[in-house]
Design an enzyme around this catalytic site. Structure first.
Site, PDB file in Angstrom:
ATOM      1  CD  GLU A   2      -3.176  -0.773   2.057  1.00 29.31           C
ATOM      2  OE1 GLU A   2      -3.220   0.335   2.605  1.00 29.31           O
ATOM      3  OE2 GLU A   2      -4.053  -1.640   2.178  1.00 29.31           O
ATOM      4  CG  ASP A  39     -18.203  -9.512  -4.278  1.00 29.65           C
ATOM      5  OD1 ASP A  39     -19.232  -8.995  -3.791  1.00 29.65           O
ATOM      6  OD2 ASP A  39     -17.075  -9.375  -3.754  1.00 29.65           O
TER       7      ASP A  39
END
Length: 302
Positions: free
Chosen positions: A220, A245
């Protein structure tokens, strides 16, 4: 005190023409050259830090002692010399970390390192998504053989077409997104037992998810700095469930991407703007992979 002669050498203490030179020296086979380049790069970083520190102050343009272009030039040269001095010896440790990282990625003197040093920098490194999603360890700009790409597209095309029908997003865009996040299927997230999660889009589990999860290490970006973190991702029983999804996620959170129509750039920018990934180069990477999918689909249809 540093003398006036010290701040006027034949060249400035910090003289890094391009960060790519650091990678080139790593491939030269000369470790001493790599260490020297890394220290020079560290000096450049320290110099920038000192410059930013000086800028964080009240306006002194009217101060006869510290204002004026002459004093600013002197301070700039002095900062560069301080940076050079600080980076000598063990320095702040940045140079050591860069040397170790480069040696892990491409061992000094190896044929791979020599070849890669001639390639343009593509902003490598996996990105990670924001609030709800994160890219997987294979989500750097993926390279793959033609056969691997063709096989991935053939297997996932029916699921992508179903998601396209549900969202209005072209199937090629969805396939490109799955290819980027999973490295054309090679880096699909797996659970602790090594079982496939079928999660090709790097979707995090989050507090609202009550299904199975798979934990893995991802990267990240925080304030532009990549960080390795262990994250929980959604796990599905099959690819059909995963694509369904994903389609629901697009409809629920990424309206800007849904409105892109046939514009791949707008779709990629819409995902990035919606916080899908924290990698600043994410939109460009996604657009590139979508273009690759388009070429394979065109060849298959010809």
């Amino acid at each position: 005190m540093i003398s006036a002669a010290a701040i006027a050498p034949d060249r400035l203490a910090v003289d890094v023409a391009d960060a790519q030179a650091l990678r080139a020296k790593a491939a030269s086979g000369d470790r001493a050259a790599l260490v020297g380049a890394a220290k020079q790069f560290e000096a450049m970083l320290v110099s920038q830090m000192l410059k930013n520190m000086r800028q964080t102050r009240f306006n002194d343009e009217d101060d006869p002692l510290t204002g004026g272009e002459g004093m600013k030039l002197y301070q700039d040269l002095l900062d560069k010399q301080w940076a050079d001095q600080i980076s000598k010896g063990r320095g702040l440790g940045f140079a050591d970390m860069m040397v170790k990282a480069l040696e892990r990625q491409s061992p000094v003197g190896s044929p791979q390192a020599a070849e890669e040093s001639q390639q343009p920098a593509l902003g490598s490194g996996p990105s990670a998504a924001g609030v709800g999603e994160a890219t997987t360890p294979g989500a750097q700009l993926p390279t793959a053989s033609s056969d691997l790409k063709t096989g991935f597209i053939a297997r996932m095309a029916p699921h992508a077409e179903a998601a396209a029908a549900a969202t209005g997003v072209p199937a090629a865009f969805i396939l490109g997104h799955a290819a980027l996040e999973s490295g054309w299927g090679r880096h699909e997230i797996k659970d602790s037992q090594g079982r496939a999660s079928h999660n090709l889009f790097g979707i995090k589990a989050g507090s609202s998810w009550d299904g199975a999860v798979a934990e893995t290490v991802t990267t990240e970006y925080r304030q532009g700095v990549p960080m390795k973190l262990v994250q929980s991702f959604r796990a599905y029983s099959d690819y059909s469930s995963a694509f369904t999804d994903y389609a629901n996620l697009l409809k629920g959170r990424y309206g800007q991407a849904l409105q892109a129509g046939e514009d791949a750039s707008a779709f990629a920018q819409g995902l990035a703007a919606g916080g899908y990934a924290t990698d600043p180069a994410y939109a460009g990477k996604l657009q590139s992979v979508i273009a690759s999918v388009g070429k394979h689909l065109a060849l298959a249809g010809s």
